[in-house]
Design an enzyme around this catalytic site. Structure first.
Site, PDB file in Angstrom:
ATOM      1  N   GLY A  31       0.814  -1.216   0.000  1.00 41.28           N
ATOM      2  CA  GLY A  31       0.000   0.000   0.000  1.00 41.28           C
ATOM      3  C   GLY A  31       0.844   1.261   0.000  1.00 41.28           C
ATOM      4  O   GLY A  31       2.013   1.224  -0.393  1.00 41.28           O
ATOM      5  N   ALA A  32       0.236   2.371   0.443  1.00 40.69           N
ATOM      6  CA  ALA A  32       0.864   3.699   0.344  1.00 40.69           C
ATOM      7  C   ALA A  32       1.355   3.876  -1.094  1.00 40.69           C
ATOM      8  O   ALA A  32       2.505   4.220  -1.351  1.00 40.69           O
ATOM      9  CB  ALA A  32       2.000   3.855   1.351  1.00 40.69           C
ATOM     10  N   HIS A  37       4.361   2.227  -8.028  1.00 41.01           N
ATOM     11  CA  HIS A  37       3.448   1.072  -8.015  1.00 41.01           C
ATOM     12  C   HIS A  37       2.526   1.121  -9.227  1.00 41.01           C
ATOM     13  O   HIS A  37       2.256   0.097  -9.850  1.00 41.01           O
ATOM     14  CB  HIS A  37       2.562   1.097  -6.761  1.00 41.01           C
ATOM     15  CG  HIS A  37       3.307   0.964  -5.472  1.00 41.01           C
ATOM     16  ND1 HIS A  37       3.467   2.012  -4.601  1.00 41.01           N
ATOM     17  CD2 HIS A  37       3.918  -0.096  -4.901  1.00 41.01           C
ATOM     18  CE1 HIS A  37       4.136   1.605  -3.544  1.00 41.01           C
ATOM     19  NE2 HIS A  37       4.441   0.338  -3.698  1.00 41.01           N
ATOM     20  N   LYS A 150      13.812  -0.915  -7.503  1.00 40.09           N
ATOM     21  CA  LYS A 150      14.379  -0.088  -6.425  1.00 40.09           C
ATOM     22  C   LYS A 150      14.843  -0.987  -5.280  1.00 40.09           C
ATOM     23  O   LYS A 150      15.879  -0.771  -4.688  1.00 40.09           O
ATOM     24  CB  LYS A 150      13.376   0.933  -5.904  1.00 40.09           C
ATOM     25  CG  LYS A 150      14.009   1.822  -4.840  1.00 40.09           C
ATOM     26  CD  LYS A 150      13.041   2.803  -4.268  1.00 40.09           C
ATOM     27  CE  LYS A 150      12.171   2.207  -3.213  1.00 40.09           C
ATOM     28  NZ  LYS A 150      12.901   1.833  -1.975  1.00 40.09           N
TER      29      LYS A 150
END
Ligand code: PAF
Length: 279
Positions: A31-32, A37, A150
């Protein structure tokens, strides 16, 4: 987009997807969500008939309780972003849906991949990632799964899990999405002030400088120079080092055959940030 909160609902949907012979893409997340994403979600949508994103903040992969407690929870904005992207399903389980009473930890041979960098610094972290991704892969059984580079070392760990347990799942390891400043997008960036964000832009500048220096000077000197850029901007460096991009074993010399990776972990305003460059 349909939100699935239980494994039972997920399995019903998956049965339908399989019976219609649809190709399934899967993007596991905590999430976040940010553009990084959404880039993975867009790829999944482009390359598959149906895309499922999972949002589950996995406590087992946090070696630091404070980091877990401070991990941003932005479910409604995550749902909005996913709907806008055109995602088909969000799997949003709670702890007991993931770690059921039948939970048995899986054992994977990571070789030396977790002996370096994040491995010793975050004890238990990669095991937590392996456990949760193993459960999610077993539940979802996608054709394709998407991860961001990343988290370079995490990608290698997940590749080992795939090779040993899920040979049918194709992994798509996707380039890091960066802000205009060069800063790698990360959910943790949300905890930085404007000043912190400005500082954090030097992480990628330092990494790029090492790459640029490859033609001119020895690896050891280039890496020292990169680390020096960070310390002159008062960035606390946990590691900043060159390694073999395949094996992750640290190297003091440029790799002439095969790829180099420079990996960085730094602290800014109490937030731990990681990034890397492969060349
Ligand atoms: O990269 C992440 O967000 C997490 O480590 C992952 C792969 C979703 C497992 O919890």
């Amino acid at each position: 987009m349909k939100v699935l909160k239980t494994n039972k609902d997920l399995q019903e949907v998956l049965q339908q997807i399989r019976s219609e012979k649809n190709r399934l893409g899967f993007v596991p997340t905590m999430g976040a969500l940010h553009e990084g994403h959404i880039n993975l979600v867009n790829k999944s949508i482009d390359e598959n008939d149906i895309s499922i994103v999972s949002v589950f903040v996995n406590p087992k992969q946090f070696n630091n309780v404070e980091d877990f407690e401070k991990y941003p929870n932005t479910v409604q904005s995550d749902i909005n972003l996913l709907e806008k992207a055109g995602c088909d399903y969000l799997f949003l389980p709670d702890f007991n849906e993931v770690y059921t009473s039948a939970y048995q930890p899986v054992n994977i041979d990571l070789g030396a991949i977790d002996d370096v960098f994040e491995g010793p610094l975050r004890p238990g972290h990669f095991d937590g990632v392996v456990q949760v991704v193993n459960i999610l892969f077993r539940l979802v059984q996608p054709d394709m799964a998407y991860f961001g580079l990343k988290d370079y070392q995490q990608c290698m760990v997940i590749k080992a899990l795939r090779d040993q347990k899920y040979p049918k799942i194709n992994l798509s390891l996707c380039p890091t999405v960066r802000a205009q400043s060069g800063l790698a997008l990360s959910s943790r960036n949300k905890r930085l002030s404007d000043k912190g964000l400005e500082k954090a832009a030097f992480i990628y500048k330092a990494l790029k400088t090492v790459n640029e220096l490859k033609k001119h000077i020895e690896a050891d000197d280039a890496v020292k120079y990169g680390a020096h850029i960070l310390s002159t901007h008062h960035i606390e460096v946990e590691y900043f080092a060159l390694a073999n991009a395949e094996t992750l074993q640290p190297s003091r010399k440029w790799l002439r055959s095969g790829k180099n990776v420079v990996l960085a972990a730094v602290w800014i305003e109490g937030v731990r940030l990681i990034d890397n460059i492969v060349f």
